[in-house]
Design a protein around this motif. Structure first.
Motif, PDB file in Angstrom:
ATOM      1  N   GLU A 240       0.700  -1.206  -0.019  1.00 35.64           N
ATOM      2  CA  GLU A 240      -0.123   0.071  -0.048  1.00 35.64           C
ATOM      3  C   GLU A 240       0.791   1.394   0.011  1.00 35.64           C
ATOM      4  O   GLU A 240       0.444   2.355  -0.520  1.00 35.64           O
TER       5      GLU A 240
ATOM      6  N   ARG B   2      -4.367   5.665  -4.686  1.00 38.95           N
ATOM      7  CA  ARG B   2      -5.420   6.053  -3.794  1.00 38.95           C
ATOM      8  C   ARG B   2      -5.689   7.480  -3.598  1.00 38.95           C
ATOM      9  O   ARG B   2      -6.805   7.773  -2.982  1.00 38.95           O
TER      10      ARG B   2
ATOM     11  N   ASN C 229     -14.037   8.139  -4.015  1.00 35.64           N
ATOM     12  CA  ASN C 229     -14.452   7.434  -2.785  1.00 35.64           C
ATOM     13  C   ASN C 229     -13.734   8.031  -1.621  1.00 35.64           C
ATOM     14  O   ASN C 229     -12.937   8.877  -1.591  1.00 35.64           O
ATOM     15  N   LYS C 230     -13.897   7.461  -0.509  1.00 35.63           N
ATOM     16  CA  LYS C 230     -13.635   7.993   0.815  1.00 35.63           C
ATOM     17  C   LYS C 230     -11.899   7.756   0.976  1.00 35.63           C
ATOM     18  O   LYS C 230     -11.457   6.753   0.857  1.00 35.63           O
TER      19      LYS C 230
ATOM     20  N   PRO D 247      -8.467   7.279   2.237  1.00 34.81           N
ATOM     21  CA  PRO D 247      -7.866   6.730   3.501  1.00 34.81           C
ATOM     22  C   PRO D 247      -7.337   7.811   4.373  1.00 34.81           C
ATOM     23  O   PRO D 247      -6.788   8.797   4.018  1.00 34.81           O
ATOM     24  N   TYR D 248      -7.511   7.629   5.699  1.00 30.22           N
ATOM     25  CA  TYR D 248      -7.145   8.446   6.834  1.00 30.22           C
ATOM     26  C   TYR D 248      -5.750   8.665   6.689  1.00 30.22           C
ATOM     27  O   TYR D 248      -4.847   9.880   7.050  1.00 30.22           O
ATOM     28  N   HIS D 249      -4.859   7.956   6.000  1.00 29.84           N
ATOM     29  CA  HIS D 249      -3.256   8.179   6.308  1.00 29.84           C
ATOM     30  C   HIS D 249      -3.022   8.949   5.242  1.00 29.84           C
ATOM     31  O   HIS D 249      -1.655   9.314   4.869  1.00 29.84           O
TER      32      HIS D 249
ATOM     33  N   ILE E  54      -0.327   3.158   6.629  1.00 28.11           N
ATOM     34  CA  ILE E  54      -1.583   2.602   6.727  1.00 28.11           C
ATOM     35  C   ILE E  54      -2.082   1.606   7.710  1.00 28.11           C
ATOM     36  O   ILE E  54      -0.957   0.762   7.947  1.00 28.11           O
TER      37      ILE E  54
ATOM     38  N   GLY F  66      -7.157  -1.900   8.131  1.00 26.56           N
ATOM     39  CA  GLY F  66      -8.612  -1.717   7.985  1.00 26.56           C
ATOM     40  C   GLY F  66      -8.815  -0.745   6.579  1.00 26.56           C
ATOM     41  O   GLY F  66      -9.865  -0.750   6.023  1.00 26.56           O
ATOM     42  N   TRP F  67      -7.941  -0.225   6.534  1.00 24.94           N
ATOM     43  CA  TRP F  67      -8.011   0.840   5.259  1.00 24.94           C
ATOM     44  C   TRP F  67      -7.446   0.389   3.899  1.00 24.94           C
ATOM     45  O   TRP F  67      -7.267   0.868   3.154  1.00 24.94           O
TER      46      TRP F  67
ATOM     47  N   GLY G  46      -7.254  -0.888   0.334  1.00 25.67           N
ATOM     48  CA  GLY G  46      -8.177  -1.016  -0.613  1.00 25.67           C
ATOM     49  C   GLY G  46      -8.724  -2.225  -1.440  1.00 25.67           C
ATOM     50  O   GLY G  46      -9.329  -2.139  -2.100  1.00 25.67           O
TER      51      GLY G  46
END
Length: 199
Positions: free
Chosen positions: A86, A95, A156-157, A159-161, A177, A180-181, A183
């Motif tokens: 990732e 992403r 798309n949402k 990722p928080y990172h 990452i 849970g995030w 893809g």
């Protein structure tokens, strides 16, 4: 460098949704034949490994190398493997929405349209680190390409990172990452089991 140039729709029909490979969606498999529904363990592991390989656009040798690196790192091998994949530059661009697929992101990097921390990077497997700033080159062609991808990619949402500033053609890697995030829906433990004899 080799990459998959075959029919992508066949791959997603067989393996399921692979957003990194293509934006197409697989057909609904609700009417499956019960005669062929029972799968062997090896077949299940192979399918998960192929999902991972085609989603991230890796060769067999590259994926084995990542599995070996993850095996030597601290922590469980499966989540570490997904973190390594990732945090690749081509996947990070995908992403962020700066490319609609990972092959498109790889092409952006290979054609020198991307800067990391102000320096040109033309290696798609470059491992992004926290606090890395990813920007488009200040050439009109580079910015137009990325603007087209930002406009056409589904929002798309994020990722928080990651954080994106579309008006500045800039993305920021906040941290590594978490599982849970990721893809891709995958059972990474089966991939590790597939390669367990080769590690």
């Amino acid at each position: 460098m080799s990459r998959y140039r075959g029919p992508r729709f066949k791959k997603i029909c067989r393996l399921g949704s692979l957003p990194g490979l293509t934006t197409k969606r697989p057909p609904d498999k609700s009417k499956s034949n019960p005669r062929f529904s029972k799968k062997k363990e090896y077949q299940i592991r192979l399918k998960e490994k192929q999902k991972l390989r085609f989603h991230y656009g890796l060769t067999e040798r590259q994926l084995l190398k990542y599995v070996r690196i993850a095996g030597k790192a601290k922590g469980p091998t499966g989540p570490v493997l997904l973190q390594l994949l990732e945090m690749r530059l081509d996947n990070t661009l995908f992403r962020l929405g700066m490319a609609s697929t990972i092959p498109q992101a790889r092409q952006l990097v290979n054609h020198r349209h991307i800067l990391v921390n102000g320096r040109m990077v033309d290696i798609p497997s470059y491992r992004c680190k926290p606090r890395d700033i990813i920007t488009a080159r200040e050439k009109e062609k580079s910015r137009t390409l990325i603007q087209n991808y930002l406009d056409s990619s589904p929002h798309n949402k994020l990722p928080y990172h990651l954080t994106i500033h579309p008006l500045q053609y800039k993305g920021l890697v906040n941290q590594i990452i978490a599982r849970g995030w990721v893809g891709l829906k995958i059972k990474e433990l089966l991939v590790v089991e597939y390669y367990s004899r080769q590690i």
